[in-house]
Design a protein around this motif. Structure first.
Motif, PDB file in Angstrom:
ATOM      1  N   PHE A  37      16.110  41.637  41.155  1.00 18.78           N
ATOM      2  CA  PHE A  37      16.941  40.566  40.600  1.00 18.78           C
ATOM      3  C   PHE A  37      18.223  41.134  40.006  1.00 18.78           C
ATOM      4  CE2 PHE A  37      18.092  37.718  37.018  1.00 18.78           C
ATOM      5  CZ  PHE A  37      18.389  36.585  37.760  1.00 18.78           C
ATOM      6  N   GLN A  38      18.115  42.217  39.271  1.00 18.10           N
ATOM      7  CA  GLN A  38      19.307  42.841  38.704  1.00 18.10           C
ATOM      8  C   GLN A  38      20.267  43.266  39.802  1.00 18.10           C
ATOM      9  OE1 GLN A  38      18.424  45.828  35.727  1.00 18.10           O
ATOM     10  NE2 GLN A  38      16.581  44.740  35.079  1.00 18.10           N
ATOM     11  N   ARG A  39      19.742  43.820  40.877  1.00 17.79           N
ATOM     12  CA  ARG A  39      20.592  44.237  41.995  1.00 17.79           C
ATOM     13  C   ARG A  39      21.264  43.035  42.642  1.00 17.79           C
ATOM     14  NH1 ARG A  39      16.651  46.900  45.777  1.00 17.79           N
ATOM     15  NH2 ARG A  39      18.475  47.197  47.116  1.00 17.79           N
ATOM     16  N   ALA A  40      20.559  41.903  42.701  1.00 19.31           N
ATOM     17  CA  ALA A  40      21.151  40.698  43.283  1.00 19.31           C
ATOM     18  C   ALA A  40      22.354  40.236  42.470  1.00 19.31           C
ATOM     19  CB  ALA A  40      20.102  39.594  43.376  1.00 19.31           C
ATOM     20  N   LEU A  41      22.217  40.226  41.141  1.00 14.69           N
ATOM     21  CA  LEU A  41      23.353  39.828  40.305  1.00 14.69           C
ATOM     22  C   LEU A  41      24.490  40.831  40.418  1.00 14.69           C
ATOM     23  CD1 LEU A  41      21.788  38.401  37.011  1.00 14.69           C
ATOM     24  CD2 LEU A  41      22.325  37.259  39.172  1.00 14.69           C
ATOM     25  N   ARG A  57      29.847  42.195  42.447  1.00 12.45           N
ATOM     26  CA  ARG A  57      30.625  43.143  43.261  1.00 12.45           C
ATOM     27  C   ARG A  57      31.371  42.422  44.380  1.00 12.45           C
ATOM     28  NH1 ARG A  57      26.885  46.466  43.589  1.00 12.45           N
ATOM     29  NH2 ARG A  57      25.913  45.767  45.523  1.00 12.45           N
ATOM     30  N   ARG A  58      30.752  41.409  44.963  1.00 14.68           N
ATOM     31  CA  ARG A  58      31.392  40.655  46.058  1.00 14.68           C
ATOM     32  C   ARG A  58      32.301  39.546  45.567  1.00 14.68           C
ATOM     33  NH1 ARG A  58      30.114  41.061  51.240  1.00 14.68           N
ATOM     34  NH2 ARG A  58      32.274  40.325  51.242  1.00 14.68           N
ATOM     35  N   GLY A  59      32.413  39.389  44.241  1.00 16.86           N
ATOM     36  CA  GLY A  59      33.312  38.379  43.693  1.00 16.86           C
ATOM     37  C   GLY A  59      32.822  36.963  43.858  1.00 16.86           C
ATOM     38  N   LEU A  60      31.503  36.797  43.940  1.00 13.93           N
ATOM     39  CA  LEU A  60      30.933  35.460  44.080  1.00 13.93           C
ATOM     40  C   LEU A  60      31.088  34.708  42.760  1.00 13.93           C
ATOM     41  CD1 LEU A  60      29.356  33.830  46.236  1.00 13.93           C
ATOM     42  CD2 LEU A  60      27.258  34.611  45.145  1.00 13.93           C
ATOM     43  N   LYS A 105      24.880  37.124  30.546  1.00 18.52           N
ATOM     44  CA  LYS A 105      26.220  37.196  29.973  1.00 18.52           C
ATOM     45  C   LYS A 105      27.059  38.262  30.651  1.00 18.52           C
ATOM     46  CE  LYS A 105      24.988  35.426  25.389  1.00 18.52           C
ATOM     47  NZ  LYS A 105      24.877  35.727  23.929  1.00 18.52           N
ATOM     48  N   GLU A 106      26.435  39.392  30.951  1.00 17.53           N
ATOM     49  CA  GLU A 106      27.144  40.493  31.610  1.00 17.53           C
ATOM     50  C   GLU A 106      27.739  40.051  32.939  1.00 17.53           C
ATOM     51  OE1 GLU A 106      26.103  44.847  33.645  1.00 17.53           O
ATOM     52  OE2 GLU A 106      24.646  43.864  32.321  1.00 17.53           O
ATOM     53  N   HIS A 107      27.020  39.193  33.656  1.00 15.96           N
ATOM     54  CA  HIS A 107      27.466  38.780  34.987  1.00 15.96           C
ATOM     55  C   HIS A 107      28.071  37.375  35.001  1.00 15.96           C
ATOM     56  CE1 HIS A 107      25.939  42.310  37.088  1.00 15.96           C
ATOM     57  NE2 HIS A 107      24.892  42.246  36.290  1.00 15.96           N
ATOM     58  N   GLY A 108      28.321  36.827  33.821  1.00 19.23           N
ATOM     59  CA  GLY A 108      28.989  35.533  33.748  1.00 19.23           C
ATOM     60  C   GLY A 108      28.176  34.384  34.289  1.00 19.23           C
ATOM     61  N   ILE A 109      26.849  34.468  34.171  1.00 22.30           N
ATOM     62  CA  ILE A 109      25.966  33.410  34.661  1.00 22.30           C
ATOM     63  C   ILE A 109      25.690  32.424  33.540  1.00 22.30           C
ATOM     64  CG2 ILE A 109      23.716  32.869  35.654  1.00 22.30           C
ATOM     65  CD1 ILE A 109      25.416  34.546  37.502  1.00 22.30           C
ATOM     66  N   GLN A 110      26.019  31.151  33.760  1.00 18.31           N
ATOM     67  CA  GLN A 110      25.700  30.134  32.776  1.00 18.31           C
ATOM     68  C   GLN A 110      24.186  29.940  32.714  1.00 18.31           C
ATOM     69  OE1 GLN A 110      25.856  25.445  32.900  1.00 18.31           O
ATOM     70  NE2 GLN A 110      27.913  26.239  32.567  1.00 18.31           N
ATOM     71  N   ALA A 111      23.626  29.980  31.522  1.00 13.23           N
ATOM     72  CA  ALA A 111      22.183  29.844  31.358  1.00 13.23           C
ATOM     73  C   ALA A 111      21.787  28.370  31.411  1.00 13.23           C
ATOM     74  CB  ALA A 111      21.738  30.459  30.032  1.00 13.23           C
ATOM     75  N   THR A 112      21.081  27.986  32.463  1.00 15.19           N
ATOM     76  CA  THR A 112      20.585  26.623  32.623  1.00 15.19           C
ATOM     77  C   THR A 112      19.086  26.688  32.851  1.00 15.19           C
ATOM     78  OG1 THR A 112      22.678  25.897  33.629  1.00 15.19           O
ATOM     79  CG2 THR A 112      20.742  24.505  33.967  1.00 15.19           C
ATOM     80  N   LEU A 133      17.301  39.417  51.077  1.00 12.17           N
ATOM     81  CA  LEU A 133      17.688  38.108  51.606  1.00 12.17           C
ATOM     82  C   LEU A 133      18.913  37.565  50.892  1.00 12.17           C
ATOM     83  CD1 LEU A 133      14.164  36.507  52.052  1.00 12.17           C
ATOM     84  CD2 LEU A 133      15.776  37.068  53.880  1.00 12.17           C
ATOM     85  N   PHE A 134      18.973  37.766  49.570  1.00 14.50           N
ATOM     86  CA  PHE A 134      20.124  37.292  48.809  1.00 14.50           C
ATOM     87  C   PHE A 134      21.387  38.010  49.269  1.00 14.50           C
ATOM     88  CE2 PHE A 134      23.098  37.692  45.283  1.00 14.50           C
ATOM     89  CZ  PHE A 134      23.211  36.374  44.841  1.00 14.50           C
ATOM     90  N   ALA A 135      21.354  39.325  49.328  1.00 14.18           N
ATOM     91  CA  ALA A 135      22.547  40.093  49.688  1.00 14.18           C
ATOM     92  C   ALA A 135      22.997  39.772  51.107  1.00 14.18           C
ATOM     93  CB  ALA A 135      22.263  41.581  49.535  1.00 14.18           C
ATOM     94  N   GLU A 136      22.047  39.656  52.035  1.00 17.38           N
ATOM     95  CA  GLU A 136      22.416  39.329  53.404  1.00 17.38           C
ATOM     96  C   GLU A 136      23.092  37.960  53.476  1.00 17.38           C
ATOM     97  OE1 GLU A 136      20.263  39.121  57.770  1.00 17.38           O
ATOM     98  OE2 GLU A 136      19.236  38.239  56.053  1.00 17.38           O
ATOM     99  N   THR A 137      22.552  36.999  52.745  1.00 19.58           N
ATOM    100  CA  THR A 137      23.129  35.651  52.762  1.00 19.58           C
ATOM    101  C   THR A 137      24.551  35.654  52.221  1.00 19.58           C
ATOM    102  OG1 THR A 137      20.928  34.687  52.484  1.00 19.58           O
ATOM    103  CG2 THR A 137      22.805  33.285  51.935  1.00 19.58           C
TER     104      THR A 137
END
Length: 259
Positions: free
Chosen positions: A231-235, A240-243, A29-36, A199-203
């Motif tokens: 995982f928390q850092r990835a979100l 932060r990058r506005g993804l 919820k904090e990062h606006g991720i829809q739970a699927t 890998l996530f951040a680089e991509t």
């Protein structure tokens, strides 16, 4: 497609995932991720109150088949139920059982599907069996293919009337799926390695820097990532990058399909 999107979902194959899914709720919820969630029917039935509660709070559920996908032995969870080892009739029956159980437990009629251990069920005739069965059930989409299909077709393609939404790779390894299992440094006590974040951040950074448009379609297992710093850092990096984070229904809209 006018920008780069993050499509994140959660596979729940073991007894550890229901509690972990609850732990993840505030972070998503904090990062606006829809739970699927993609949960085998056997696991939905074992933890019905938890998954029903998630559905009532807005989570979406994919059909992930009916049979269990993991068994506990020798101190850890191991995969089971591989469609490539089953007769076609049993595969079709398992898809139908998964559909029924999602309805029974969550009250939702699933419109999307993910094959059990789908990396081993990628031959054209195998995918045709899955997509044909889903078409008979009136499904809108599947996300049951490897990043090679994303490189070939783009973020989605039509398969027997089903919108197939392939998973995605990384900048360093475009044809290798980024998932949580591959980056565990301890598969007994579940410790997620920093390589997942790296890998996530680089991509994200490379694709945004190149002005690329598309969908980063990734999935993780809740028990692998709940409380795990990479995982928390990835979100946090994605935010932060506005993804932009989207769900599968948003992909249907982007593709001009009914929701």
């Amino acid at each position: 497609m006018d920008r780069l999107y993050l499509l994140l979902s959660f596979d729940c194959d073991t007894d550890l995932d229901p509690a972990a899914a609850l732990d993840l709720e505030p972070l998503l919820k904090e990062h606006g991720i829809q739970a699927t969630f993609a949960v085998p029917g056997a696991q939905l039935l074992k933890a019905a109150p938890t998954y029903r509660g998630l559905a009532e709070r807005g989570a979406h559920f994919l059909n992930h088949g009916g049979l269990p996908h993991a068994e506990f032995r020798d101190g850890r969870w191991w995969g089971c139920t591989f469609y490539a080892r089953m007769p076609e009739e049993e595969v079709m029956a398992d898809i139908r059982d998964g559909h029924r159980i999602v309805q029974e437990v969550t009250g939702q009629t699933p419109r999307g599907y993910r094959t059990a251990h789908f990396g081993g069920f990628q031959a054209p005739e195998q995918l045709a069996l899955v997509h044909g069965t889903l078409a008979q059930l009136g499904y809108a989409f599947s996300s049951s293919t490897l990043p090679a299909q994303a490189l070939l077709h783009g973020p989605w393609y039509d398969a027997a009337g089903i919108l197939e939404i392939p998973t995605f790779g990384t900048w360093a390894a475009p044809d290798t799926l980024l998932d949580s299992w591959s980056h565990l440094t301890d598969r007994h006590n579940y410790a997620l390695g920093d390589s997942f974040y790296d890998l996530f951040a680089e991509t994200v950074d490379q694709l945004l820097g190149a002005g690329a448009h598309g969908i980063l379609n990734y999935y993780v297992d809740p028990a692998h990532v709940a409380g795990q710093a990479p995982f928390q850092r990835a979100l946090e990096h994605a935010t932060r990058r506005g993804l932009a984070s989207i769900g599968f229904n948003d992909v249907l809209r982007l593709a001009g399909r009914p929701v």
